[in-house]
Scaffold this motif. Structure first.
Motif, PDB file in Angstrom:
ATOM      1  N   LEU A  50       0.814  -1.226   0.000  1.00 16.39           N
ATOM      2  CA  LEU A  50       0.000   0.000   0.000  1.00 16.39           C
ATOM      3  C   LEU A  50       0.842   1.268   0.000  1.00 16.39           C
ATOM      4  O   LEU A  50       0.383   2.318   0.447  1.00 16.39           O
ATOM      5  CB  LEU A  50      -0.962   0.028   1.205  1.00 16.39           C
ATOM      6  N   ARG A  53      -0.530   3.406  -5.187  1.00 14.26           N
ATOM      7  CA  ARG A  53      -1.938   3.206  -5.565  1.00 14.26           C
ATOM      8  C   ARG A  53      -1.983   2.820  -7.038  1.00 14.26           C
ATOM      9  O   ARG A  53      -1.239   3.356  -7.849  1.00 14.26           O
ATOM     10  CB  ARG A  53      -2.729   4.504  -5.364  1.00 14.26           C
ATOM     11  N   THR A  66      -8.662  -0.872  -1.163  1.00 12.87           N
ATOM     12  CA  THR A  66      -7.626   0.078  -0.742  1.00 12.87           C
ATOM     13  C   THR A  66      -8.014   1.519  -1.034  1.00 12.87           C
ATOM     14  O   THR A  66      -7.581   2.427  -0.332  1.00 12.87           O
ATOM     15  CB  THR A  66      -6.281  -0.244  -1.419  1.00 12.87           C
ATOM     16  N   SER A  67      -8.841   1.726  -2.052  1.00 11.93           N
ATOM     17  CA  SER A  67      -9.247   3.097  -2.388  1.00 11.93           C
ATOM     18  C   SER A  67     -10.112   3.713  -1.290  1.00 11.93           C
ATOM     19  O   SER A  67     -10.270   4.932  -1.234  1.00 11.93           O
ATOM     20  CB  SER A  67     -10.008   3.114  -3.715  1.00 11.93           C
TER      21      SER A  67
END
Length: 219
Positions: A50, A53, A66-67
């Motif tokens: 992470l 992106r 993850t967004s």
């Protein structure tokens, strides 16, 4: 544990360096990430950690996209992932013990709560007699083991290792591999990025093969 769906990554307006990656990493699994130099192995590890992106596609980590993970939440998620960098990234002004304890120090934990764990882990990786030595005094193999111990100290659910045997001789490479296998046996999922075919042949593990930014999976 981790899922990639049609993930692509480019820097700026240049061409994609990773294209249409779709795969998953299951809990307690062991896999090698391999491919020629420049194929994107380190970039993929950064996506898994992470610290990058994706340009497009979907990445889910521990059941969350993850967004949707905010900046304040990122450190907590990353603490569930250990990473061993190819260049070790030990701090030369800190002892081996202090380097390994650093993840706990950063979050403000009292030393009394982690000291025994750090000492036990240093003994486990064969550095019990070197815990008060500064990194410039350590050999390449000792630095590698210290970096691995630092990645393991928070008991991560996933361990990422970038060429962990690239700077050591074959006997030490086998010893480090046994360390990763034992860690996996204890429940941690492991991803080892390597180009060492001999090393990979010693373990019956899935291979994620990157070439020209695309992935093939061999089980």
């Amino acid at each position: 544990m981790i899922r990639f769906e049609n993930v692509g990554l480019r820097y700026g307006v240049g061409p994609e360096v990773l294209t249409d990656l779709s795969f998953q990493i299951d809990p307690h699994s062991f896999q090698f990430l391999t491919g020629p130099s420049g194929a994107g192995k380190t970039t993929l590890l950064r996506l898994l950690f992470l610290s990058l992106r994706p340009t497009r596609g979907l990445i889910s980590v521990f059941g969350r996209e993850t967004s949707l993970i905010g900046k304040r939440e990122l450190p907590g998620v990353r603490r569930r992932i250990g990473i061993v960098f190819q260049d070790f990234r030990l701090l030369d002004h800190l002892t081996t013990y202090q380097n390994v304890a650093l993840p706990y120090r950063v979050i403000g934990m009292e030393e009394s709560s982690y000291r025994a764990d750090v000492i036990d882990l240093l003994k486990w990786v064969g550095l019990g007699e070197r815990m008060h030595v500064l990194p410039p005094i350590l050999s390449g193999g000792e630095k590698q083991r210290a970096a691995i111990a630092r990645a393991l100290i928070t008991k991560p659910e996933l361990l990422l290792a970038d060429e962990p045997t690239g700077n050591v001789d074959p006997p030490l490479a086998r010893r480090l591999l046994r360390l990763f296998i034992e860690l996996n046996r204890l429940g941690t999922a492991v991803v080892i990025a390597t180009h060492d075919l001999h090393l990979m042949d010693q373990v019956d593990a899935r291979r994620l093969v990157l070439e020209d930014g695309r992935m093939e999976i061999f089980t």
